[in-house]
Design a protein around this motif. Sequence first.
Motif, mmCIF file in Angstrom:
data_model
loop_
_atom_site.group_PDB
_atom_site.id
_atom_site.type_symbol
_atom_site.label_atom_id
_atom_site.label_comp_id
_atom_site.label_asym_id
_atom_site.label_seq_id
_atom_site.Cartn_x
_atom_site.Cartn_y
_atom_site.Cartn_z
ATOM 1 N N ARG A 64 0.811 -1.218 0.000
ATOM 2 C CA ARG A 64 0.000 0.000 0.000
ATOM 3 C C ARG A 64 0.842 1.264 0.000
ATOM 4 N NH1 ARG A 64 -0.284 -2.587 4.590
ATOM 5 N NH2 ARG A 64 0.309 -1.542 6.534
ATOM 6 N N ASP A 65 1.976 1.235 0.691
ATOM 7 C CA ASP A 65 2.803 2.447 0.722
ATOM 8 C C ASP A 65 3.383 2.728 -0.660
ATOM 9 O OD1 ASP A 65 2.243 2.703 3.345
ATOM 10 O OD2 ASP A 65 4.067 1.689 4.035
ATOM 11 N N LEU A 66 3.907 1.672 -1.277
ATOM 12 C CA LEU A 66 4.461 1.804 -2.620
ATOM 13 C C LEU A 66 3.401 2.335 -3.576
ATOM 14 C CD1 LEU A 66 6.829 1.103 -4.559
ATOM 15 C CD2 LEU A 66 5.667 -1.073 -4.970
ATOM 16 N N LEU A 67 2.208 1.734 -3.511
ATOM 17 C CA LEU A 67 1.138 2.114 -4.432
ATOM 18 C C LEU A 67 0.718 3.555 -4.195
ATOM 19 C CD1 LEU A 67 -0.885 -1.210 -4.308
ATOM 20 C CD2 LEU A 67 0.246 -0.246 -6.326
ATOM 21 N N LEU A 68 0.539 3.905 -2.925
ATOM 22 C CA LEU A 68 0.083 5.266 -2.637
ATOM 23 C C LEU A 68 1.120 6.300 -3.045
ATOM 24 C CD1 LEU A 68 -1.925 5.337 0.699
ATOM 25 C CD2 LEU A 68 -2.655 5.827 -1.642
ATOM 26 N N SER A 69 2.396 5.988 -2.753
ATOM 27 C CA SER A 69 3.412 6.995 -3.073
ATOM 28 C C SER A 69 3.545 7.138 -4.586
ATOM 29 C CB SER A 69 4.745 6.640 -2.439
ATOM 30 O OG SER A 69 5.247 5.477 -3.039
ATOM 31 N N ASN A 70 3.154 6.089 -5.336
ATOM 32 C CA ASN A 70 3.188 6.211 -6.792
ATOM 33 C C ASN A 70 1.880 6.740 -7.366
ATOM 34 O OD1 ASN A 70 5.805 5.235 -8.053
ATOM 35 N ND2 ASN A 70 5.422 3.700 -6.480
#
Lengths: 267, 267, 259, 259, 316
Positions: A64-70
Motif C-alpha cells: 500500500r505504501d508503494l502504491l500510494l506513493s506512486n
Amino acid sequence: MADDAHVAEVKSRKRRDAFKRVLTALAGLGGLVVLWYAVVKIFGVEEYIVPSPVDVGRELVDSRDLLLSNLWPTAIEAVAGFMAGNVLAIGLAILFVHAKRAEEALFPVAVFIRTIPIVAIAPILVIIFGTGYTPKVIIAALISFFPTLVNVVRGLQAVDPQALELMRVLSASKRELFFKVRLYASLPFLFSALKIAATSSVIGALVAEWVGSEQGLGYLIIQSTYNFQTSLLYASMIVASLFATLFFASIGLIERLVVTWEVSEEP
Amino acid sequence: MADDAHVAEVKSRKRRDAFKRVLTALAGLGGLVVLWYAVVKIFGVEEYIVPSPVDVGRELVDSRDLLLSNLWPTAIEAVAGFMAGNVLAIGLAILFVHAKRAEEALFPVAVFIRTIPIVAIAPILVIIFGTGYTPKVIIAALISFFPTLVNVVRGLQAVDPQALELMRVLSASKRELFFKVRLYASLPFLFSALKIAATSSVIGALVAEWVGSEQGLGYLIIQSTYNFQTSLLYASMIVASLFATLFFASIGLIERLVVTWEVSEEP
Amino acid sequence: MTTTKAPTAVNLDHVSVEFSTDRGKVLALDDYHSEIEVGEFFSLLGPSGCGKSTLLRIVADLVNPTDGEVSVLGGKASEARKRREIGFVFQDSTLLPWRTALQNVQLPLEVGGNKGAKSSSSPQDLLALVGLAGREEAYPHELSGGMRQRVAIARALVTQPEVLLMDEPFGALDEITRDKLNEELLRIWQETGITIVFVTHSIAEAVFLSQRVAVMSAHPGRLREIVNVPLPHPRHLDVRDTAQFTELAAYLRRGLEGK
Amino acid sequence: MTTTKAPTAVNLDHVSVEFSTDRGKVLALDDYHSEIEVGEFFSLLGPSGCGKSTLLRIVADLVNPTDGEVSVLGGKASEARKRREIGFVFQDSTLLPWRTALQNVQLPLEVGGNKGAKSSSSPQDLLALVGLAGREEAYPHELSGGMRQRVAIARALVTQPEVLLMDEPFGALDEITRDKLNEELLRIWQETGITIVFVTHSIAEAVFLSQRVAVMSAHPGRLREIVNVPLPHPRHLDVRDTAQFTELAAYLRRGLEGK
Amino acid sequence: GSDGDSTNSEGLRDVTLQANFLVNVSQLGEVTAIEQGFYQDEGLNVSITPGGPSVDPTSSVVGGHTDIGVGNSSPSIFLGVSEGRPIKAFTVAAQTHPYGFFSLPDNPVRTPADIVGKKVGVNQTGVILLEALLAENGYKKSDVDIVTTSGEITPLLTGQVDVWTGWVIQQGQLKELPEDYVTMTLAEAGVPLYALIYFATEKSLKEDREMLEAFTRASARGWFYARENTEEAVKALASRYDSLNEEDEAVAAEKILDFVFPDGSDEFGEMDPKLWEEQMDIYDRLGLFDNPRPSVDKVMTSEILEATKDARMGDT
Ligand SMILES: Nc1ncnc2c1ncn2[C@@H]1O[C@H](COP(=O)(O)OP(=O)(O)OP(=O)(O)O)[C@@H](O)[C@H]1O
Ligand SMILES: Nc1ncnc2c1ncn2[C@@H]1O[C@H](COP(=O)(O)OP(=O)(O)OP(=O)(O)O)[C@@H](O)[C@H]1O
Ligand SMILES: Cc1ncc(C[n+]2csc(CCO)c2C)c(N)n1
Ligand SMILES: [Mg+2]
Ligand SMILES: [Mg+2]
C-alpha cells in the motif's frame, strides 16, 4: 411558500439517494471482483494468466505504501493534464463556434494532432521539456483534449433557435450570448466530455510515464509487466482505475450541483 | 408547392458549400505544414529530431506503395474496432437508460475497464487470441467504446420531458419510446461520440500493432522508430492521421445526411 | 323515484396535488371534486395557474395526486392510460421535431400496440380537416404557431380514445378557424359519444361546447362551482346570439370574478 | 391644406417573404404594405399561418424580406435592433430554462449594453403587475403555461423599447387576467408613447387596444384592409359594451371572413 | 498452425516461431534456414510471427498460438517460470546479452565505475538490466540518474542523457553517433545474461521433442550458413522484410554473429545450467522473485541440446 422543514426533508432524501448510488456502485465493483474470482476458480485459469483477486488483494495491502506513493505523481499529472486539456479544448470550441471558418480550417488539424500516437510524440516532448512533470501533463492534456473539443463545439451549437432569436432581439453581444445561453445549453455535452476526459487523462498520465519517469503508477505498471510481477501489476492497475472512477464520479457530482434547473426523468 | 428548379438550386448551393468546406480544411492542413516547415527552418531543428516536411513529402511519394499497403490492415482494424466498440457501447447505453440500477452498478465497472492500460491487457489478449487481427480489433474497440457509452447514455436521456409525457399518454412501450424518441434526441450526442470514436479507433489500431504484427501503419511506426527512419516514421503517422481525418469527416457527412430536420444556426 | 345513473368516465374524488420544489411546496390543486359522466362534454374554466393542466395530467396518469382518489372508466387512471383509452391535446403542441406534420399525426397509430390500426379518419383527412392540406411534408419548425397546434389536434383525433383531454387546444387559433373547429369537435363528439374534458380560457367557447362547466379559483386551485349548460344539442354557432347563451356567459364571468 | 405628417415608426414597403425548404418554396407574405406611425397602437388580425409572426420578425430583423423594403424608426431594421429600440414578446414564451422567473425578467437588463440600466419598473414590480408576486424563484418548468407567458410579458416591459412587437401575448391567459393586462398595457402605452405592433386572434382585443387594425388573408399572406378604430382614449373595459365597439368588431369579423 | 502436429499439403509439419521483436537480424539464422530450405529438409514448415514492443512471447506460446518462442533475455524466462508459466528454455542463440550502454567519446562510459553520477537513458524494459549492473558492481540505484526513454537515441544526441542503452544491433540508431562512440555491453559490465532464448511449453518438450530437435538442428544450420554467407543472408532477410534497411542490418548482422558465436566458437545454441543459476542469483539478490525461485531444471532443459549436439557443431 418556502418551507424549511420541507427543504430539509428534500435534502435528506437526496442524501439517502446519493448513499444508495454509492452502495450500488460498490456492489457493481464488488460483483466484478466476485466474477473475476469465479472465472479464475471455475475455469482454473492459471495464475500466470490472471492472478486470483485474493493474491491481488494481499498485494494491495502489502504494497500500500508503494502504491500510494506512486499514485500521487500520476494523480497530479492526470488532474493537471485534465485541466490544461479541457481549458484548451473549451477555448478552441469557443473560437470555433464564433468563427465558422476557423472551425473548418482547424478542426482537421485537431483531428490530425489527436491521431499522432503518444509513443511517437513522447520522445519529442522529452527532448523539448526534459523528463519532469511537463511532458506527462502535456500528454494527459493531449489525450483529454479531443473529446471535449468535439462535444463542446456541438454543445455550444445546441441552442434552442428561439433563444437565439431572443438574444438577437435583445441585441446581446456574442459574449453575452455565450455566457447567458450557449454555456448553459452546452452543459450536458460539456459534462459528458469531462467524464470522458477524466478517465482519459488518467490513461494519458499512465502512458506518459512509460517515457521519462521513475515514479507513478504507469511506471509501476510497466516495470511489473516486464518483471512478471503480476499481482503488483494488477494492484497498480486497480489503484489507477479506482482513482479514475473517483475522478469520473466527482465530475458527475459537480454536474448534479451545477445543473439544478433540469426536470429529472422519472425512473 | 414543391418546385424542381428550386430543389436543384438548393442542392447545387449545398454542393458548393461542401466544396468550400473541403478547401478550407485543406488550407488548414496546409497551414500546419507551412508552420512545421517554418519552425524547422527558423529554429534549425536537427533532422533526427523533426525532419523537414520536404523530406517527409518526398518519403510519402517514394514509399507510397509501402504506405498504402500498410494502410489497409490498420484501416480494417480501426473500422472493425469502431463498429464493435460502438455497437457494444450503444447496447450498454440502451441497457443503462432502461435499468437505472444497471447503470449505477455497471458504469463504474466500465470506467474501471476503460482505464486498464493497453500494455497491461496485451499479454492476456495475446494468450487468448494470439497476435492476429482479433486482439487488434479488440483493442481498437476498447478504446472507442467509452466515449460513446458516456455520450449516448446522456443523449438518450436528453429527451424533452413533454415528449416523454406524450409517449406515456400514447402508452408507448419502452421500445417504441426508444425508437421514436430517444434515438432522435440522442443523435447529436451519438454523432459527437462517433466522431471521437472514429479517431480513437485509429489510435487503438496503431497501438494494437505494438502487440505484434508484420503489417499495418503501427508496425511501420515501430519499425521506422527501430530503424531510426525518421521521415518514414513521419510519413506513416501522416497517412494514419489523414485516414483518421477522413474517417472523422465521413461521420460528419453522415450526420448531415441523417439529421435533415434541424434548424441550422445562421453564421 | 328511481334514476338510472349514467356510468362515470372520470371520478375526481377530493384530489389535491402538491408539488415539491427545492424552495418549498406548491399546492397546485386543493380538494378538487367532480364526477364526469361517460359521453359528457365537460369544461374547466379558471384563472391562469389554478391547476387546470394539473387536473388533466392527473386524469392521464402523468401526475399522482398527493391526496384523494382518481378513477377513470371505473379503474385506475394508469390502467385506462395503458389500455390507451385516454387522448391528450397538450397546452404546448409537443410535436416531434424530426417528424413531418403528417408523420406527427401518424405517431399514435405506430405506438402502444396500435400498429397497423386503422383510424376512423385518415391522417391526411384529419390534416385537411384542420386546414393543413398541402402542408403534410412540413417539419414543425416550418409551421406557424397555430399550424402546430392544429397538427396536435389532428394527432389527438387519429385514434379514438374513450376520454379526450384537451388543454386549450384552440388557444393559438384565429376566431374563424376556431369557430370552425369548435363545430367540428362537437360533431365528432356527438357522432362518437366520447367523453371530453376541455380546458379553455374563452367563456364563450366553454358555453358553446360544454354540457357542464367547472369554474375554478386560484391560489390554491379550488373548484368554485359547476355550472350546467342546458342549451340543446346539436348546437350551431348562432346559438351564441341567443339570450340564454349571453346570460350563461355572464353568469360564468361573474363566477370567475368571484362575485 | 397642410398636414404635419407624424413620423414613421415602421415602414413596410411592399414586402414579401419566401421561405425555401428542401421541398420547395413557401410564400409566407405577399406584397404587404403599411406605415405605422410613431406612438401608434397597431394590430394585426388574420387567420393562422397568414404571416403575422413573419411580419413581426421582419421588423425585428430576424427574417429578411425576399422583396420590398423595411425601415424602422427611419433606418434599417438591423440598426434599430442593434440600438435596442425593439422589444419582442414571442408567440412562444421562450424563457431560458436555467433562469428563475425573476432572472428571466432581468435578462434584458444584463445584455446588449444595458448592464446596470435601471428599468422604469423593477423586475419584481413587473412580476407583481402580471400577477406573479411570490413566484419569483420558480423555474419555468414549475410554472403553468399562462404563467410563463406572463413572465415573457414582464420581460418585454423591463426595458423601454421604442417599438414593442407583441405576438399573441395574452393568448394563454384567462379572460379576467387578460382584461386586466389589456388595461395595463394601454396605460403603459399612453404613459410612455411607445409604438406597439400587436398580433392577436381576438377581434375584441384588437378593437379595444388598437388605433388601427390590419386585416390579413392567408395563402399567401396578404393585407386585406386596414381598419381605423376611432374610439377615444383613454379607454376602459366598458367601452366594449358600446354599439360603436360592437359594430367595429362585426365589421372586422366580416373582413376576416372575406365578406 | 499451432495445435498438435498439423501437416500441410507437402507433408511438412507446420511450426510457428514467435519472434522476440519485429523480425530483424536476431532471426538471421531462422530466416536463412527458411530461405535455404533447411527446415524443409527436417520435415518442417516454419513461419515466424513477429513480436512488438508490447508482445511478451511467453504469452503467445503459453496461449498455444505459437509453438516456439524466442525470449529477449533470460530473466523473461525464469521470471515467467516463477510466475508459473509452464515453459522451459531449450536453446540459446546469443551467448551474452547484446545489450549495451552507449556513450560519446568526450564523456565515455567504459567501465561500470564510469556510470556513477551519469544521466542514463533506458527504455522501460531496460531499467531492470541497469539495476542488475549497478547491484553487481556494488552501486546503488541512486548513484545514477535514471531516465526512462522511448527506444530512440535522440536524447543522447541532444545531450539530454550521457548514456543511451539498447541492443548493439540497433544500427539504425547507432549510426547517428560519431564513428568512435563508446560501447559497454552487459557482459563487459559483469552481468552475464543470455539473449534470444528459444523456449517451448513443458508439454511440447515432453510430447514433441522430435519437432524441437529438428527445429534446433535446422536453425543451427541456418546460423552457420548465415555466418559463412552473411551478405547473402542479409539480402534475403531484407528482401523478405522490406521495411528493414539492408545496409544497417548488414552491420548489425556482423555484430549479432559475434554474440551467437563468441570468440570463434564453433557451437550454436549451447547453454550452461550453472550460468542460469548464476543469473537467477543476481535476480534473487535484487529481490525480483515475488514467488519462490524456481529450480534450474524447471527453467531450462539440456535434453534437446544433447540430442542435437552433432548438428550444432560447425562443419568446418
Ligand atoms: N422557417 C420556415 N420555413 C418554412 N416555412 C415557414 C417558416 N416559418 C414560417 N413559415 C411559413 O410561413 C407562413 C406564415 O407563418 P407565420 O408564423 O408568420 O404565421 P402566423 O400568421 O404567425 O400564424 P399563427 O397565427 O398560426 O401564428 C406559414 O405558412 C408557415 O408555414
Ligand atoms: N412541476 C411543477 N413544479 C412546481 N410547481 C408546479 C409544477 N407544475 C405546475 N406547478 C404549479 O402548479 C400550479 C398549477 O399549474 P397548472 O399548470 O395546472 O395551471 P393551469 O391552470 O393549467 O394554468 P394556465 O391556464 O396558465 O395553463 C401553478 O402554480 C404552477 O406553478
Ligand atoms: C532491454 C530491451 N528490450 C527490448 C528492446 C527493444 N528492442 C530493440 S532491438 C531488440 C531486439 C530485436 O530482436 C529489441 C527487443 C530494447 N532495446 N532493450
Ligand atoms: Mg395550463
Ligand atoms: Mg404566429
